[in-house]
Design an enzyme around this catalytic site. Sequence first.
Site, PDB file in Angstrom:
ATOM      1  N   ASP A 281      -2.339  -8.530   2.451  1.00  0.00           N
ATOM      2  CA  ASP A 281      -1.067  -8.005   2.502  1.00  0.00           C
ATOM      3  C   ASP A 281       0.091  -8.803   3.027  1.00  0.00           C
ATOM      4  OD1 ASP A 281       0.623  -5.903   2.018  1.00  0.00           O
ATOM      5  OD2 ASP A 281       0.338  -4.798   3.942  1.00  0.00           O
TER       6      ASP A 281
ATOM      7  N   ASN B 216      -1.330  -1.123  -8.270  1.00  0.00           N
ATOM      8  CA  ASN B 216      -0.183  -2.170  -8.356  1.00  0.00           C
ATOM      9  C   ASN B 216       0.601  -2.163  -9.751  1.00  0.00           C
ATOM     10  OD1 ASN B 216      -2.087  -4.536  -6.226  1.00  0.00           O
ATOM     11  ND2 ASN B 216      -0.310  -3.193  -5.831  1.00  0.00           N
TER      12      ASN B 216
ATOM     13  N   ARG C  17       4.142  -1.713  -9.955  1.00  0.00           N
ATOM     14  CA  ARG C  17       5.172  -2.699  -9.596  1.00  0.00           C
ATOM     15  C   ARG C  17       6.035  -3.050 -10.814  1.00  0.00           C
ATOM     16  NH1 ARG C  17       2.508  -6.699  -4.784  1.00  0.00           N
ATOM     17  NH2 ARG C  17       1.705  -4.961  -3.608  1.00  0.00           N
TER      18      ARG C  17
ATOM     19  N   ARG D 112      -7.039  -6.654   7.943  1.00  0.00           N
ATOM     20  CA  ARG D 112      -5.744  -6.114   6.906  1.00  0.00           C
ATOM     21  C   ARG D 112      -4.653  -7.204   7.809  1.00  0.00           C
ATOM     22  NH1 ARG D 112      -3.062  -1.220   3.804  1.00  0.00           N
ATOM     23  NH2 ARG D 112      -1.191  -2.360   3.119  1.00  0.00           N
TER      24      ARG D 112
ATOM     25  N   GLU E 147     -15.817  -2.333  11.286  1.00  0.00           N
ATOM     26  CA  GLU E 147     -14.986  -2.603  12.553  1.00  0.00           C
ATOM     27  C   GLU E 147     -13.615  -3.112  11.661  1.00  0.00           C
ATOM     28  OE1 GLU E 147     -15.421  -1.953  15.611  1.00  0.00           O
ATOM     29  OE2 GLU E 147     -17.324  -1.519  15.476  1.00  0.00           O
TER      30      GLU E 147
END
Length: 253
Positions: A24, A72, A75, A192, A211
Amino acid sequence: MEYVPPASLVPGRPVPSHVAIIMDGNGRWAQARGLSRTKGHRKGVEALRDTVRNAGELGVRWLTVYAFSSENWKRPPAEVRDLLGLLKRFIRRDLAELHREGVRVRIIGCRDTVPDDIRPLLEEAESLTRANTAMDLIVAFNYGARDEMVRAVQRIADRVADGSIASKDIDQALVSAALDTASIPDPDLIIRTSGEQRLSNFLLWQAAYSEFVFANCAWPDFDRNALLRAIAEYQGRERRFGDVAPLAETAAG
């Protein structure tokens, strides 16, 4: 790929076998520098290339990257064209090297709506690298976890309807086997970038006991040191999978 244990990792603690990454921040990285979003995506491809190599060198066995979500397509058309063009260039430019390094490429996501000029490239990447065993690179393309679950439920419902299984036979293992990630272990660590702290419809079923590490850097700035920091943070955690802490740890507070 040769495993090179760096000094910055925690001695005696395992490296995660499966790392999944939500890449991202390409657009925001570009805008902060007065560049077009396309240039941010191009820089992101460079970061992906480096991350595949670094993950293999660190001993990661499965690497899943969120390349293009099923959302997406909303977009701007020009940006979608640029993203698809970058995917094509990545496959054409890097596939031979990935194959030489023993990387197996696998694609997850719905292929029914994939453009006709993209689908053969995805199939070629999988076919060429199918026998490779050094590392699996799983590319989530036109992927959304809710869509994946719906398709899995439809497959299971078809089997119930044709009598090959009964509804009472449905369990977690059967659901997992119906997902796009069948035969791929659940991710140990999900990273992320860009500071956002959400899954964004990524591996919802598979992330049950993963995790999470949320890196503050945008994806184009994610480098070997950022990957090392994320893995070291993972190594410092106690994974319990629903169990209680060991008695000695509990007593220590």
